[in-house]
Each structure stands twice: as structure tokens, then as C-alpha cells.
Motif scaffolding. Structure first.
Motif, PDB file in Angstrom:
ATOM      1  N   ASN A 100       0.449  18.845  27.438  1.00 53.50           N
ATOM      2  CA  ASN A 100       0.024  17.535  27.949  1.00 53.50           C
ATOM      3  C   ASN A 100      -1.485  17.596  28.167  1.00 53.50           C
ATOM      4  O   ASN A 100      -2.041  18.674  28.342  1.00 53.50           O
ATOM      5  N   LYS A 177       0.015   9.645  25.270  1.00 53.92           N
ATOM      6  CA  LYS A 177       0.685  10.511  26.262  1.00 53.92           C
ATOM      7  C   LYS A 177      -0.262  10.802  27.423  1.00 53.92           C
ATOM      8  O   LYS A 177       0.157  10.874  28.577  1.00 53.92           O
ATOM      9  N   VAL A 180      -0.098   8.051  29.967  1.00 57.11           N
ATOM     10  CA  VAL A 180       1.147   8.153  30.753  1.00 57.11           C
ATOM     11  C   VAL A 180       0.976   9.198  31.855  1.00 57.11           C
ATOM     12  O   VAL A 180       1.236   8.947  33.040  1.00 57.11           O
ATOM     13  N   ASN A 181       0.503  10.383  31.476  1.00 59.65           N
ATOM     14  CA  ASN A 181       0.358  11.467  32.453  1.00 59.65           C
ATOM     15  C   ASN A 181      -0.771  11.195  33.445  1.00 59.65           C
ATOM     16  O   ASN A 181      -0.675  11.590  34.608  1.00 59.65           O
ATOM     17  N   ILE A 184       1.020   8.468  35.904  1.00 60.02           N
ATOM     18  CA  ILE A 184       2.199   8.822  36.708  1.00 60.02           C
ATOM     19  C   ILE A 184       1.989  10.115  37.504  1.00 60.02           C
ATOM     20  O   ILE A 184       2.324  10.194  38.689  1.00 60.02           O
ATOM     21  N   ASN A 185       1.415  11.133  36.848  1.00 59.98           N
ATOM     22  CA  ASN A 185       1.399  12.457  37.483  1.00 59.98           C
ATOM     23  C   ASN A 185       0.553  12.517  38.755  1.00 59.98           C
ATOM     24  O   ASN A 185       1.053  12.934  39.807  1.00 59.98           O
ATOM     25  N   ASN A 195       9.046   9.143  40.268  1.00 59.24           N
ATOM     26  CA  ASN A 195       8.297   8.246  39.376  1.00 59.24           C
ATOM     27  C   ASN A 195       8.603   6.755  39.597  1.00 59.24           C
ATOM     28  O   ASN A 195       7.706   5.911  39.531  1.00 59.24           O
ATOM     29  N   ILE A 234       8.603   4.175  31.121  1.00 64.36           N
ATOM     30  CA  ILE A 234       8.815   5.607  31.427  1.00 64.36           C
ATOM     31  C   ILE A 234       9.099   5.781  32.923  1.00 64.36           C
ATOM     32  O   ILE A 234       9.955   6.558  33.315  1.00 64.36           O
ATOM     33  N   THR A 238      12.577   7.436  34.096  1.00 58.85           N
ATOM     34  CA  THR A 238      12.522   8.711  34.834  1.00 58.85           C
ATOM     35  C   THR A 238      12.426   8.430  36.338  1.00 58.85           C
ATOM     36  O   THR A 238      11.831   9.208  37.083  1.00 58.85           O
ATOM     37  N   SER A 243       7.537  14.140  38.957  1.00 59.44           N
ATOM     38  CA  SER A 243       6.658  14.488  37.839  1.00 59.44           C
ATOM     39  C   SER A 243       6.323  15.978  37.881  1.00 59.44           C
ATOM     40  O   SER A 243       6.439  16.624  38.927  1.00 59.44           O
ATOM     41  N   SER A 244       5.878  16.503  36.735  1.00 54.37           N
ATOM     42  CA  SER A 244       5.561  17.935  36.675  1.00 54.37           C
ATOM     43  C   SER A 244       4.420  18.263  37.642  1.00 54.37           C
ATOM     44  O   SER A 244       4.402  19.344  38.227  1.00 54.37           O
TER      45      SER A 244
HETATM   46  C1  KPL Z   1       6.542  11.541  31.576  1.00 55.95           C
HETATM   47  C2  KPL Z   1       6.377  12.346  32.852  1.00 55.95           C
HETATM   48  C3  KPL Z   1       5.448  11.658  33.778  1.00 55.95           C
HETATM   49  C4  KPL Z   1       7.764  12.405  33.417  1.00 55.95           C
HETATM   50  O1  KPL Z   1       7.827  12.873  34.710  1.00 55.95           O
HETATM   51  C5  KPL Z   1       5.814  13.699  32.493  1.00 55.95           C
HETATM   52  O2  KPL Z   1       5.488  13.964  31.349  1.00 55.95           O
HETATM   53  C6  KPL Z   1       5.537  14.740  33.512  1.00 55.95           C
HETATM   54  O3  KPL Z   1       6.121  14.730  34.580  1.00 55.95           O
HETATM   55  O4  KPL Z   1       4.673  15.588  33.202  1.00 55.95           O
END
Ligand code: KPL
Ligand code: NDP
Length: 289
Positions: A100, A177, A180-181, A184-185, A195, A234, A238, A243-244
Motif C-alpha cells: 500500500n 488505492k 482509499v488508504n 480511511i487508515n 471503517n 469500501i 468493511t 483498518s491496518s
Molecule cells: C481498504 C482498507 C482501508 C480496509 O481496512 C485497507 O486497505 C487497510 O486497512 O489497509
């Protein structure tokens, strides 16, 4: 095909388990202890409450351990790449990076001068529970793109259990991507929420909207509405996942913030733009780290 996978973490074990159905897989670990464990136990893949055992080879990392694979999947975290650069430079095998974020792109560019390099986006959720066990927490797909357009011969074919989608443009794929990260992350890591709460809590949603405004402007996202709908979907899909980045913070591991928001801030600095929400979130995550 002979497939090597560097990193016996969540993604390395997950990909190893699925690819072992059709290929000769070797997990290349940091330690002899983990290699020994995987050789002895195989990879245990847990999906929908069932446990499957997949036999694979395993070896600790060295320059010699990486030659003569048809493909090496590089499945270490962004911040661990530096340690393995010389090993990657020394191999004659094709490489597939699944990180990522964006920090690996410079390395990918350099390596692609004399070898075939692919980049990918993993849309599966995976959780490692011990040296040889991985839980498949979210079924998705893997997107792959050749870094140099003339190097198109990805050796793994898609199948129903482990779908692979080919993308024309590596930069667009990675940027999608990244957004997105980047959204959200850090928000979930700082707020400590799953999430879905980013949409369900009206205050968090205002923050989400403002951050999207800032990041999409900076990265010149052309399809503003499409991208926003994509990120929101997403969050919904999820909704109950952590998240990670939040998990990394909770488990006191380093996060990949430098290659996610750090990259966005680098773009802002190059353009001489202010990015107050992004830089505040970056500092908050760094502080928690
Ligand atoms: C898509 C998402 C945000 C899912 O949790 C993700 O890729 C992550 O947590 O790193
Ligand atoms: N987990 C997920 O659901 C998703 C992850 N990703 C991306 O995939 C990448 C990998 O993530 P993930 O699998 O979760 O990370 P993990 O931390 O679970 O795994 C990373 C693995 O790399 C190993 N490693 C580190 N340094 C070396 C080295 N020098 N030689 C050999 N192995 C090494 C680590 O070994 P050790 O434990 O011994 O340090 C660890 O087993 C990340 O960039 C992440 O962003 C993308 C989508 C989803």
C-alpha cells in the motif's frame, strides 16, 4: 511456475496458500525459525471457519535464496523494503510489489531498468495469527500492472478462488488505492473506530468530506464523484473491520503513514500548497506511533 514470496506476514501467507494450489511456492522469511515452522506445518489458511493446510517450501532470506523463480512477490511492509534492496537488486527473477502507499515507486522504477517488475493492489483482508496461520478476513481480488508497458507477461493466471485483474496504467491503479488508504487508515487510526463509523457518525463524516476535498485536489483526481463513491463503498463493505493502520497502532507496530500521507504531503510541498488536515492527521498518527 516457481513462485517466491518475501515476507511470511498476513499477505505473504495468504497469497502463498492460494498460489500453492497451482504453483511451487517458497516463503522467504526473515528468520530461520519461521521458515522451519512453515516447512513443518505448511500454511494454515482459515476461511469461513474452516482450516485448510497448504504445503509450501520456506527458506530464510539471502541473495542465493531468490534466484531462478518465475516470480517473486515482495510482501514486506513499505518500511522493511530498504533492508532487502540489495537482495532484490541481486536476483534474476521478475518482481511483484504489493505494498500500500507510494514509497516503493522510486525503487520499482530503478529496478525496472534491468528486470521485469509488476506492481499490485491487494483488495483482500488478511490477519496473521501465528508463524504459519492466516485468516482470510475479507475476500476481494488482486490488481496487477506491469511497471514498464513493454514487460507484459505476468506468470500467474487468475482463478475463481484467487481472482487477478490486469490494469493498464500502474500509476492510476496505485493512486486509486492510495486515496482509499489516505482517507480511511489515518482517520480510523486517530479516532479509534471501525471503517463504517466514518460514514455513520455525522461529525466524522464532515471530517471525511473535508479530507477528501483536500486530498482529491492535491492529487488532481479527475473523477471526483466516482472516487468518493468508491471510498464510501469500501467503508460500507468493511464497516466492521479495523483498518491496518489502527491495528498497527493498537499492537504498537510501526505504521505505513510515511508512504501514505507522507507521500500526499510531499506532493503538497512540491506544489507549494497548504494541506492543513492532511498534515494534522500525519502528525497525530506519528505521535501515536
Ligand atoms: C481498504 C482498507 C482501508 C480496509 O481496512 C485497507 O486497505 C487497510 O486497512 O489497509
Ligand atoms: N494485511 C492486509 O490485509 C493487507 C496488507 N496490504 C499490504 O501488504 C504489505 C504487507 O502487509 P502485511 O502482510 O499485512 O504485513 P505483515 O507485517 O503481516 O508482514 C510483513 C512480513 O514481512 C516480513 N519481513 C520484514 N522484513 C523482512 C526481511 N528483511 N526479510 C524477509 N521478511 C521480512 C516480516 O517478518 P517478521 O515478522 O519476522 O518481521 C513479516 O512476516 C503492506 O505493504 C500492506 O500495506 C495490502 C492490503 C491488505
Amino acid at each position: 511456475m516457481k513462485i517466491g514470496i518475501i515476507g511470511g506476514g498476513a499477505i505473504g501467507l495468504l497469497m502463498g496458500a492460494y498460489l500453492a494450489e497451482e504453483h511451487a511456492v517458497t516463503i522467504v522469511t526473515r528468520s530461520e525459525g519461521q521458515a522451519e515452522d512453515i516447512r513443518h506445518n505448511g500454511i494454515h489458511l482459515v476461511k469461513d471457519g474452516q482450516e485448510y493446510i497448504k504445503k509450501v517450501e520456506a527458506a530464510p532470506i539471502s541473495v542465493q535464496s531468490l534466484n531462478d523463480f518465475d516470480l517473486i512477490v515482495v510482501a514486506v511492509k513499505q518500511y522493511a523494503l530498504e533492508e532487502i534492496v540489495s537482495v532484490l537488486e541481486g536476483t534474476n527473477s521478475s518482481l511483484f510489489f504489493v505494498q500500500n502507499g507510494m514509497s516503493h515507486v522510486e525503487l520499482v522504477k530503478r529496478l525496472s531498468h534491468d528486470k521485469t517488475v509488476f506492481v499490485g493492489v491487494v483488495e483482500h483482508g488478511a490477519l496473521k495469527t501465528n508463524h504459519h496461520t492466516v485468516v482470510h478476513t475479507g475476500v476481494g481480488l488482486v490488481k496487477v500492472s506491469a511497471y514498464q508497458q513493454n514487460q507484459w507477461n505476468f506468470p500467474i493466471t487468475s482463478n475463481a478462488d484467487f481472482p487477478i485483474v490486469y490494469e493498464e496504467n500502474p500509476h492510476d491503479m496505485l493512486t486509486k488505492k492510495l486515496v482509499v488508504n489516505a482517507m480511511i487508515n489515518p482517520l480510523t487510526a486517530v479516532l479509534g473506530v471501525p471503517n463504517g463509523d466514518l460514514l455513520n457518525n455525522g461529525y466524522y463524516k464532515q471530517l471525511f468530506d473535508s479530507l477528501f476535498e483536500e486530498i482529491s485536489g492535491l492529487l488532481q483526481i479527475e473523477d471526483y464523484n466516482g472516487m468518493k463513491v468508491h471510498i464510501e463503498s469500501i467503508c460500507r463493505k468493511t464497516a466492521r473491520n479495523y483498518s491496518s493502520m489502527l491495528r498497527d497502532i493498537q499492537e504498537q507496530r510501526p505504521t505505513e503513514i510515511d508512504s501514505i500521507l507522507g507521500y500526499v504531503l510531499k506532493v503538497a510541498a512540491e506544489k507549494n500548497w497548504r494541506a492543513p488536515i492532511t498534515s494534522s492527521l500525519y502528525l497525530m498518527v506519528k505521535g501515536k506511533e
